[in-house]
Design a protein around this motif. Sequence first.
Motif, PDB file in Angstrom:
ATOM      1  N   GLU A  99     -33.589 -54.608  15.113  1.00  0.00           N
ATOM      2  CA  GLU A  99     -33.680 -55.610  16.178  1.00  0.00           C
ATOM      3  C   GLU A  99     -34.833 -55.333  17.124  1.00  0.00           C
ATOM      4  O   GLU A  99     -35.482 -56.242  17.633  1.00  0.00           O
ATOM      5  N   GLN A 100     -35.136 -54.054  17.353  1.00  0.00           N
ATOM      6  CA  GLN A 100     -36.179 -53.706  18.318  1.00  0.00           C
ATOM      7  C   GLN A 100     -37.594 -53.808  17.754  1.00  0.00           C
ATOM      8  O   GLN A 100     -38.570 -53.795  18.495  1.00  0.00           O
ATOM      9  N   LEU A 101     -37.723 -53.869  16.432  1.00  0.00           N
ATOM     10  CA  LEU A 101     -39.043 -53.865  15.810  1.00  0.00           C
ATOM     11  C   LEU A 101     -39.807 -55.151  16.130  1.00  0.00           C
ATOM     12  O   LEU A 101     -39.264 -56.247  16.041  1.00  0.00           O
ATOM     13  N   GLN A 102     -41.072 -54.993  16.499  1.00  0.00           N
ATOM     14  CA  GLN A 102     -41.913 -56.155  16.764  1.00  0.00           C
ATOM     15  C   GLN A 102     -42.059 -56.990  15.484  1.00  0.00           C
ATOM     16  O   GLN A 102     -41.868 -56.480  14.385  1.00  0.00           O
ATOM     17  N   PRO A 103     -42.400 -58.275  15.629  1.00  0.00           N
ATOM     18  CA  PRO A 103     -42.681 -59.078  14.428  1.00  0.00           C
ATOM     19  C   PRO A 103     -43.797 -58.423  13.620  1.00  0.00           C
ATOM     20  O   PRO A 103     -44.804 -57.976  14.174  1.00  0.00           O
ATOM     21  N   VAL A 104     -43.600 -58.352  12.303  1.00  0.00           N
ATOM     22  CA  VAL A 104     -44.578 -57.735  11.417  1.00  0.00           C
ATOM     23  C   VAL A 104     -45.158 -58.811  10.500  1.00  0.00           C
ATOM     24  O   VAL A 104     -44.419 -59.528   9.825  1.00  0.00           O
ATOM     25  N   PHE A 105     -46.475 -58.917  10.487  1.00  0.00           N
ATOM     26  CA  PHE A 105     -47.181 -59.896   9.663  1.00  0.00           C
ATOM     27  C   PHE A 105     -47.983 -59.136   8.605  1.00  0.00           C
ATOM     28  O   PHE A 105     -48.683 -58.182   8.936  1.00  0.00           O
ATOM     29  N   ALA A 106     -47.866 -59.567   7.340  1.00  0.00           N
ATOM     30  CA  ALA A 106     -48.502 -58.817   6.256  1.00  0.00           C
ATOM     31  C   ALA A 106     -49.359 -59.722   5.378  1.00  0.00           C
ATOM     32  O   ALA A 106     -49.088 -60.915   5.227  1.00  0.00           O
ATOM     33  N   THR A 151     -39.731 -46.135   6.278  1.00  0.00           N
ATOM     34  CA  THR A 151     -38.605 -46.794   6.928  1.00  0.00           C
ATOM     35  C   THR A 151     -39.028 -47.333   8.279  1.00  0.00           C
ATOM     36  O   THR A 151     -40.127 -47.043   8.767  1.00  0.00           O
ATOM     37  N   THR A 152     -38.128 -48.101   8.890  1.00  0.00           N
ATOM     38  CA  THR A 152     -38.418 -48.622  10.225  1.00  0.00           C
ATOM     39  C   THR A 152     -38.625 -47.491  11.224  1.00  0.00           C
ATOM     40  O   THR A 152     -39.343 -47.661  12.208  1.00  0.00           O
ATOM     41  N   ALA A 153     -38.019 -46.339  10.976  1.00  0.00           N
ATOM     42  CA  ALA A 153     -38.208 -45.200  11.879  1.00  0.00           C
ATOM     43  C   ALA A 153     -39.670 -44.757  11.911  1.00  0.00           C
ATOM     44  O   ALA A 153     -40.147 -44.232  12.920  1.00  0.00           O
ATOM     45  N   ASP A 154     -40.411 -44.995  10.822  1.00  0.00           N
ATOM     46  CA  ASP A 154     -41.835 -44.637  10.783  1.00  0.00           C
ATOM     47  C   ASP A 154     -42.665 -45.494  11.729  1.00  0.00           C
ATOM     48  O   ASP A 154     -43.808 -45.153  12.037  1.00  0.00           O
ATOM     49  N   LEU A 155     -42.105 -46.625  12.158  1.00  0.00           N
ATOM     50  CA  LEU A 155     -42.820 -47.520  13.071  1.00  0.00           C
ATOM     51  C   LEU A 155     -42.312 -47.395  14.504  1.00  0.00           C
ATOM     52  O   LEU A 155     -42.791 -48.089  15.393  1.00  0.00           O
ATOM     53  N   SER A 156     -41.347 -46.509  14.712  1.00  0.00           N
ATOM     54  CA  SER A 156     -40.759 -46.350  16.045  1.00  0.00           C
ATOM     55  C   SER A 156     -41.812 -45.932  17.060  1.00  0.00           C
ATOM     56  O   SER A 156     -42.619 -45.037  16.812  1.00  0.00           O
ATOM     57  N   GLY A 157     -41.801 -46.615  18.192  1.00  0.00           N
ATOM     58  CA  GLY A 157     -42.696 -46.254  19.285  1.00  0.00           C
ATOM     59  C   GLY A 157     -44.102 -46.801  19.184  1.00  0.00           C
ATOM     60  O   GLY A 157     -44.943 -46.497  20.031  1.00  0.00           O
ATOM     61  N   MET A 158     -44.397 -47.631  18.179  1.00  0.00           N
ATOM     62  CA  MET A 158     -45.729 -48.226  18.121  1.00  0.00           C
ATOM     63  C   MET A 158     -45.897 -49.187  19.290  1.00  0.00           C
ATOM     64  O   MET A 158     -45.024 -50.004  19.563  1.00  0.00           O
ATOM     65  N   ALA A 159     -47.023 -49.068  19.971  1.00  0.00           N
ATOM     66  CA  ALA A 159     -47.261 -49.840  21.184  1.00  0.00           C
ATOM     67  C   ALA A 159     -48.007 -51.121  20.873  1.00  0.00           C
ATOM     68  O   ALA A 159     -49.187 -51.095  20.546  1.00  0.00           O
ATOM     69  N   GLY A 160     -47.302 -52.261  20.969  1.00  0.00           N
ATOM     70  CA  GLY A 160     -47.947 -53.539  20.720  1.00  0.00           C
ATOM     71  C   GLY A 160     -46.956 -54.675  20.709  1.00  0.00           C
ATOM     72  O   GLY A 160     -45.739 -54.457  20.612  1.00  0.00           O
ATOM     73  N   GLN A 187     -45.720 -53.376  24.339  1.00  0.00           N
ATOM     74  CA  GLN A 187     -44.326 -52.975  24.196  1.00  0.00           C
ATOM     75  C   GLN A 187     -44.268 -51.717  23.337  1.00  0.00           C
ATOM     76  O   GLN A 187     -45.005 -51.585  22.371  1.00  0.00           O
ATOM     77  N   THR A 188     -43.374 -50.804  23.699  1.00  0.00           N
ATOM     78  CA  THR A 188     -43.221 -49.572  22.914  1.00  0.00           C
ATOM     79  C   THR A 188     -41.748 -49.347  22.608  1.00  0.00           C
ATOM     80  O   THR A 188     -41.106 -48.470  23.182  1.00  0.00           O
ATOM     81  N   PRO A 189     -41.178 -50.133  21.686  1.00  0.00           N
ATOM     82  CA  PRO A 189     -39.755 -49.994  21.385  1.00  0.00           C
ATOM     83  C   PRO A 189     -39.452 -48.710  20.625  1.00  0.00           C
ATOM     84  O   PRO A 189     -40.257 -48.229  19.818  1.00  0.00           O
ATOM     85  N   SER A 190     -38.298 -48.142  20.902  1.00  0.00           N
ATOM     86  CA  SER A 190     -37.811 -46.990  20.157  1.00  0.00           C
ATOM     87  C   SER A 190     -36.800 -47.508  19.149  1.00  0.00           C
ATOM     88  O   SER A 190     -35.862 -48.225  19.498  1.00  0.00           O
ATOM     89  N   ILE A 191     -37.002 -47.177  17.891  1.00  0.00           N
ATOM     90  CA  ILE A 191     -36.173 -47.731  16.818  1.00  0.00           C
ATOM     91  C   ILE A 191     -35.324 -46.627  16.211  1.00  0.00           C
ATOM     92  O   ILE A 191     -35.838 -45.609  15.736  1.00  0.00           O
ATOM     93  N   ASP A 192     -34.019 -46.816  16.221  1.00  0.00           N
ATOM     94  CA  ASP A 192     -33.106 -45.831  15.638  1.00  0.00           C
ATOM     95  C   ASP A 192     -32.832 -46.145  14.167  1.00  0.00           C
ATOM     96  O   ASP A 192     -32.557 -45.243  13.374  1.00  0.00           O
TER      97      ASP A 192
END
Length: 200
Positions: A99-106, A151-160, A187-192
Amino acid sequence: MQHSSDLRRHRSWRSGALRALGLLLLLAGGGVLTAQWLAPEETQRVVGSAVGSARQVYSDVARGDAPVSIQLGPPGNDAAIDTAPHGVFVEMASYRVAEQLQPVFAAHNGFGGDVILPLAIGDRVQVLDAGGEQHEMVVTDARDTPQVGATTADLSGMAGSILVQTCYWDVDEMRFVALTPVGEEPQTPSIDDSAELVVP
């Protein structure tokens, strides 16, 4: 008479050079075909790397100091980027597992996604959203992850505000670049959540 003899020698040399070049190209093509048959994955990696490097050099020369421009597409499933127009980054529905992950465009690297590979923090990017609005954004974070097992944890804390993603040409890794509208705080969401990321 001497002039005619020189002309014949020149034509003979040129004809021989063209035959040698043709034979060299034929042998090179045969070598690539043989390598493709004996070691298809390695051949694809080497050829892909060479093509990717050539595309990157061309892109760098052609772009010069002009800002990178990308286009965002609507949400789609993993197969959507296979049919998306060249240069369109599709919002990946499969990445909405946290839920906390920013929208990802690929976008596939071979379909214009490789334009983000050389981006560095601080670079400006012109972004056209799915609604047709233009935004100037800045790179505020970047990260590489494995193609397998990320995993989504690898993207935790990315600022954008959003993330754009593509794959590298020469290694089995993905590149994620975080973008934030100019003048806004990232934004710098922390993802569990550690749900696996599906490589599109």
